[in-house]
Scaffold this motif. Sequence first.
Motif, PDB file in Angstrom:
ATOM      1  N   ILE A  41      46.959  36.902  43.686  1.00 34.14           N
ATOM      2  CA  ILE A  41      46.437  38.235  44.031  1.00 34.14           C
ATOM      3  C   ILE A  41      47.476  39.317  43.760  1.00 34.14           C
ATOM      4  N   TRP A  45      47.003  42.275  41.179  1.00 34.90           N
ATOM      5  CA  TRP A  45      47.073  43.654  41.680  1.00 34.90           C
ATOM      6  C   TRP A  45      48.103  44.475  40.890  1.00 34.90           C
ATOM      7  N   TYR A  48      46.705  45.215  37.554  1.00 32.99           N
ATOM      8  CA  TYR A  48      45.664  46.260  37.627  1.00 32.99           C
ATOM      9  C   TYR A  48      46.288  47.652  37.759  1.00 32.99           C
ATOM     10  N   ILE A  49      47.328  47.754  38.601  1.00 31.77           N
ATOM     11  CA  ILE A  49      47.989  49.061  38.778  1.00 31.77           C
ATOM     12  C   ILE A  49      48.540  49.567  37.446  1.00 31.77           C
TER      13      ILE A  49
END
Length: 720
Positions: A41, A45, A48-49
Motif C-alpha cells: 500500500i 501510494w 500514485y502521489i
Amino acid sequence: MSAAPIGSQTANIAMTAGMPPKHVSRTRRATFFSLVGLGTIVGAWLSYIFLSENGMRISEWALLFVFIPLYYQLNVGFWTALFGVWLMNRPKPDPLNLWLSLSADDYEQPITASTAIIMPVFNEDVTRVYEGLRSIYLSLEATGQSKHFDFFILSDSDKASQWIEEETAWLELCRQLKAFGRIFYRRRRKQINRKSGNVSDFCRRWGKRYRYMVVLDADSLMSGALLTSMVRIMEKNPGIGIVQTFPKQIAADTLLGRVMQFAQALYGPPFMAGLDYWQCGEANFWGHNAILRLAPFIEHCALPPLPENAPFGGHILSHDFVEAALMRKAGYAVRLLPTTRGSYEEGPPTLVDMLKRDRRWCQGNIQHFWLLFAKGWHPMSRINFLHGILSYVSSLLWFLFLVLATLLAATPTPHVQPQAILAEHILLGVTAMLIFLPKTVILLDEVITGRMFKPLRLRFLTAFSSLMDTVVFTLMAPVLMIFHSRFVVYTVIGKSVSWVTQRRKIDGGVNWSEIIFTFLSVTLLGIAWAVIGWYVSTKFLIWISPILFSLAISILMAAMVSSSRSGRRLGLFLTPEEHEPPTVLKTMQQNLEEIKDRIPLSPELERHYGLMQVCLDPYVNGLHVSLLRRRRTIGVSDTYLKEISHRLITQGPQSLNAQELKALMHDTDIVTNLHYRIWSAADHELAPFWATAIRQYNLASTSPFAHTLAKQELEPAATL
C-alpha cells in the motif's frame, strides 16, 4: 531390553500431530501479510502521489495497475527472507520445527513402516540414474534401517536403446548390490499423463503395500540418514500428509550451474525458514525429494482434468502444487522440513536449458488459474497457486511496466511539487531496500555466524562470490523477463509444450549456433529499445540503460554463463558440498569417474548401444524378452514388423525411426529372431553398422551388463 519399533507408537499419538496450532498459524500469517500489505500500500501510494501531480492519464493508471502486483511480490520475498533470518537466529528454536518432534530415543528405535522410494525416469542418462540410486541404497544400508525400504525405477522412456540400457543396468545393479527383491524396474508401454501418470500407475499397482512413498527425480540424491529421519517424523506426526525437504543443487560444472548452486546454498535456507514461518501446515509439494503418506494420497490426490484443452487446460503439468492442495483439502498438513544436508538435485547447465525448463513450469503454473476459483481449497492453497502464477506473469508485468515507462518518458509532464519529488525519492529508496537488503542481511549473517563455512577465509570468499553472483543475476534478469513474458503469451494464445528430457550436463563446449539462434532477437530488441530511448531523452536512457545493456549483450552473456570457466580454481562460488562432499555424493562421484575411464565406442554405436546389446548378446536378449509382456492385441501387423526388422538388419538402425524401433522391441518373437538372424547372416547381408558392432562389442565391456555402471563387487556395509 530392545527398543520398541517406532511404528508401534503411532496409535498412541494424536492424529492431528504435525498440524501447527491454528492460533499460531493465524498469528504468523496476520503478521506476515500485514507487513506485506502495508508495504504494498505504501509503495502504491507513493507511486500514485508521484504520477498524479498533473492528473492521471490512462498510461499512468496502467503503470500503477502493473506496479501493484510487482510491488506485492517484492514485499513477499523481502519479508520471507527477513523472517527466515530471524527464525534462524532466535534464541530458542522455532517450536514448529519438525525436527523437534523427534527425541534422542526415537533415533534408536527400529523402523517398521514400509516405504517405497520411487524414481520416475524419461529418457534420462542411465549411468547417472543408477549410480545415484546405488549411492542412496548404500547410504540407507549404512543406517541399518534399510529392511523396510524398496526402490522402484518407473520408466517412461520411449527410446528403444535407452529402454534396453535401463533394463541391463537394473540387472547389473541388483547383482552388484545383492538387491534382487529390493530394487524393481517397471516400464510403461503407454506414457499416459507424463510423470503424474507414471506415479499414479505405481500407486494403483503397488501403493497399498507401503505406508509411505519417497518421490525422487532422476537427478535426485538423498542420504540414508535423512530418509530414515523423514520416516520417523511421519510416524510421530500422523497429521502430516507430505513432508518436503529443501533439495540443494550439486555437481554443477558451468558458471551458471555453480552460481545457481552457490546462491541456493547461501540464500536458500533463510528463504526456506521464512516460507515455513508463514506457510505452516499449508506448504507446497515440489514434486521430488519429499515423503508422502500413501493412503490419503491415493484416496484424495487424484488429479482432476482441467476445463478447455492444452495448453491452458487439459492435463495438469505442474501436478505437485495441486497434490499438496488436495492433501490439505483432505485434512492433512503439508510441511517443509528445514534441511541443509542430505537432500540434493542437479540443475540445468546452460541458460538455454534453464529456459526450456522454465517454459514447462510456466505453462504448468498458469494452468493453475482455473484452480484459483475452484471450491473447497484452503485459502493458503489459493495463495500458493496465485504466487506460482505470479512468478511468471510478473515478468510480463515488468515488461509492460518498462514499455509504459518508455511511453511516459516520451510524453513527459513536469514534476515540480516537493511532495511528488519526495515521493519519487522515497519510492526509489524503498524499492532498492526491498531488492538488496535481504541479500545483504543473509550475507552478514553468514559472515558473522559462519553457517556455511567456519574458516574466515572462506567466509570472505563467500562475500566476494555473493557480489559476483549479484552481477550475474543482474545481467540475466532482463533476459529472463523477455523469455518468461514470451512464455506467458505463448500459453495464453494456445502454444503448448512438448515433453522433453532435461539436459543436466553439457557435452563439449559452448554451442554458439544454439545460443545465437535463441538470443539474437533479444539482442536486437535491446539495441532497438536503446535507439528509441536515445530519441526519448538522455535521462531516461541512463535510467533504463542497465536493462537495455543486459538485453544487448544477451548472446555474450549466455555464452559466458554456459562456459566451464566457473571460478572454481579461484575458490569462487564454493558450496559446503564442494568443500566437504557428503558420503552419498562422494560415492556417486567416484563411481561416475570410474565409468569415464571405460573404452569408448564410436558415436554411432554409443547412440544405439542398448539396441546393439539386445540384438547381439544372448543374455541381454533373454533379459529383455523375459521382461516383455506377451502381446494381446497389436497395433501393427506381422508383415510390417518383418519388413522393418529386415530393414534394421540390412540397412542399420539409422534407417528406422523411433516408433519403428520401439515397435520391434515390443515383440518377443521379433526380438528373439533378430538375434538369430544377425549372427547367422553372411557379411554381405548385414548393414555396415552390424559388421562394426560385432567387431567392437566385446571391447566395450567384459560383462554385457556393466557398460553403463561402475564395475564393482561391493559389500555395502564396508563401503561407507
